[in-house]
Design an enzyme around this catalytic site. Sequence first.
Site, PDB file in Angstrom:
ATOM      1  N   ASP A 150      39.890  37.833  35.909  1.00 52.55           N
ATOM      2  CA  ASP A 150      40.374  38.666  34.802  1.00 52.55           C
ATOM      3  C   ASP A 150      40.277  37.943  33.454  1.00 52.55           C
ATOM      4  O   ASP A 150      39.773  36.822  33.383  1.00 52.55           O
ATOM      5  CB  ASP A 150      41.819  39.074  35.146  1.00 52.55           C
ATOM      6  CG  ASP A 150      42.172  40.468  34.670  1.00 52.55           C
ATOM      7  OD1 ASP A 150      41.505  40.987  33.770  1.00 52.55           O
ATOM      8  OD2 ASP A 150      43.153  41.030  35.199  1.00 52.55           O
ATOM      9  N   GLU A 183      36.312  41.415  32.368  1.00 52.34           N
ATOM     10  CA  GLU A 183      36.716  41.221  30.961  1.00 52.34           C
ATOM     11  C   GLU A 183      36.568  42.523  30.174  1.00 52.34           C
ATOM     12  O   GLU A 183      36.515  42.503  28.961  1.00 52.34           O
ATOM     13  CB  GLU A 183      36.047  39.994  30.327  1.00 52.34           C
ATOM     14  CG  GLU A 183      34.546  39.977  30.325  1.00 52.34           C
ATOM     15  CD  GLU A 183      33.960  40.961  29.330  1.00 52.34           C
ATOM     16  OE1 GLU A 183      33.521  42.033  29.794  1.00 52.34           O
ATOM     17  OE2 GLU A 183      33.949  40.659  28.123  1.00 52.34           O
ATOM     18  N   TRP A 184      36.548  43.636  30.951  1.00 52.28           N
ATOM     19  CA  TRP A 184      36.680  44.991  30.394  1.00 52.28           C
ATOM     20  C   TRP A 184      35.519  45.405  29.478  1.00 52.28           C
ATOM     21  O   TRP A 184      35.654  46.328  28.659  1.00 52.28           O
ATOM     22  CB  TRP A 184      38.017  45.132  29.649  1.00 52.28           C
ATOM     23  CG  TRP A 184      39.152  44.479  30.362  1.00 52.28           C
ATOM     24  CD1 TRP A 184      39.504  44.673  31.658  1.00 52.28           C
ATOM     25  CD2 TRP A 184      40.070  43.494  29.837  1.00 52.28           C
ATOM     26  NE1 TRP A 184      40.581  43.869  31.992  1.00 52.28           N
ATOM     27  CE2 TRP A 184      40.949  43.140  30.896  1.00 52.28           C
ATOM     28  CE3 TRP A 184      40.221  42.884  28.581  1.00 52.28           C
ATOM     29  CZ2 TRP A 184      41.968  42.192  30.734  1.00 52.28           C
ATOM     30  CZ3 TRP A 184      41.246  41.950  28.437  1.00 52.28           C
ATOM     31  CH2 TRP A 184      42.100  41.620  29.494  1.00 52.28           C
ATOM     32  N   GLY A 185      34.402  44.692  29.575  1.00 49.41           N
ATOM     33  CA  GLY A 185      33.251  45.045  28.738  1.00 49.41           C
ATOM     34  C   GLY A 185      33.361  44.535  27.316  1.00 49.41           C
ATOM     35  O   GLY A 185      32.501  44.821  26.483  1.00 49.41           O
ATOM     36  N   ASP A 205      41.192  49.507  31.844  1.00 48.26           N
ATOM     37  CA  ASP A 205      41.666  49.970  33.152  1.00 48.26           C
ATOM     38  C   ASP A 205      41.677  51.493  33.286  1.00 48.26           C
ATOM     39  O   ASP A 205      41.991  52.220  32.344  1.00 48.26           O
ATOM     40  CB  ASP A 205      43.097  49.476  33.388  1.00 48.26           C
ATOM     41  CG  ASP A 205      43.143  47.986  33.625  1.00 48.26           C
ATOM     42  OD1 ASP A 205      42.107  47.305  33.454  1.00 48.26           O
ATOM     43  OD2 ASP A 205      44.227  47.492  33.989  1.00 48.26           O
TER      44      ASP A 205
HETATM   45  C1  GLA Z   1      43.994  43.776  34.312  1.00 48.08           C
HETATM   46  C2  GLA Z   1      42.824  44.281  35.156  1.00 48.08           C
HETATM   47  C3  GLA Z   1      43.358  45.156  36.277  1.00 48.08           C
HETATM   48  C4  GLA Z   1      44.336  44.371  37.122  1.00 48.08           C
HETATM   49  C5  GLA Z   1      45.463  43.797  36.264  1.00 48.08           C
HETATM   50  C6  GLA Z   1      46.331  42.816  37.022  1.00 48.08           C
HETATM   51  O1  GLA Z   1      44.600  44.813  33.629  1.00 48.08           O
HETATM   52  O2  GLA Z   1      41.906  44.962  34.368  1.00 48.08           O
HETATM   53  O3  GLA Z   1      42.294  45.663  37.056  1.00 48.08           O
HETATM   54  O4  GLA Z   1      43.654  43.330  37.785  1.00 48.08           O
HETATM   55  O5  GLA Z   1      44.944  43.104  35.129  1.00 48.08           O
HETATM   56  O6  GLA Z   1      47.371  42.286  36.244  1.00 48.08           O
END
Ligand code: GLA
Length: 404
Positions: A150, A183-185, A205
């Site tokens: 993450d 890392e969400w892009g 997310d």
């Molecule tokens: C981030 C990630 C999620 C999850 C949470 C856990 O938000 O994007 O998919 O793993 O952390 O805390």
Amino acid sequence: MKKGFYILLMMLTGSHLLFAQKFEGLAQTPPMGFNTWNTFQTNINEAMLKNMVDAYVSSGMRDAGYQYFVLDDGWMAMERDHDGNLVADPKKFPYGMKAFADYVHAKGLKFGIYNCAGTLTCAGYPGTRGYEYQDARLYASWGVDYLKYDWCYTDSINAREAYTTMSKAIKAAGRPMVFSLCEWGNHQPWLWAKNVGHLWRTTGDIFAGFDGKKSNGSWSALGVTTILDMQGKIRQYAGPSHWNDPDMLEVGNGMSYDEDKAHFSLWCMLAAPLMAGNDLRKMTAQTRGILTNKAVIAVDQDALGIEGFKYTELNGVDVWVKPLVNGDIAVCFLNRSATASQAINYDWKTHAINDTISGMHIDFGTVAYTFTDLWNKGRSGNTNAIFKTTLSAHEVVMLKLSKK
Ligand code: GLA
């Protein structure tokens, strides 16, 4: 002579690995599994998880192709031990993590775990920053097969460097692990992570809603079609062993049956990793039917590994296309309306497909295809006739086309 010597030296020292540090051959098709986060967040413990592993097998998920059982955030104690090793929370995992990993493996599944490139995980547990090689060795000793990594508490560190370091640490630890970048892009991993990891998140997310966003204070979670609409321009960066990850599944977590079916179908059209996120112990027959539909899963797992694309939109209906092996094609119609049903009258002959990325060119005026409906086995037809059907709100119809 000299050249031969250097090549031999490179092979012996492993410096040839600089260019391809990740383990190859682990994710030729998008990884499939289960992850604890979407239903349980950090409320996990060994007894409950063992029941989940049992349900994974008895429900038919394993037989449908799901392979990984992944613990997300919250498995750790709040402190490392005096040697700097991570410790499984002794209350949640009284027999330690190796014992749980053994249980997962004994059921014929692979075991995954989570940590973070920052100083803390997103839920505030010890992060890996500064402990990359030590943590990778620990995971290898436990038998970890998959690491989700993450991006919280990373301050100003460089994403490419941080993920490359962890990738090298996994390689050095010597146990093959799928490496999942999360890392969400934010730093466009599709441009640099092909040799670093096997999948990378493309967005923030997901939440169990079909569209829009859900505010969580400092950040917002994204609905299914919100994420879908963000995938458009990056499909050329995905392929065997390196996948765009639009986040884990919310099937069975509160959307309607049609919405769950649409979510699953579209993730398969995207060649997305399929990580179930529902409580496998309490699945309804409908949820199980969606998650284990082998014909739909086969579209996701198609050996060409080409991500599908939105071909067009007609009166609020999306038409998605995914090229498959042997010249087959998957076509998925999605009614975007939340309230109104929508009639489809689709004339294949006026909808030639020209996909420069896959090199697929089809003129249905000159070549006829037969099709089967992947959710409704009774329906079939061919592209010489106009395709007529009516979709309820948020419903899909998903077809597989083959040359006659
Ligand atoms: C981030 C990630 C999620 C999850 C949470 C856990 O938000 O994007 O998919 O793993 O952390 O805390």
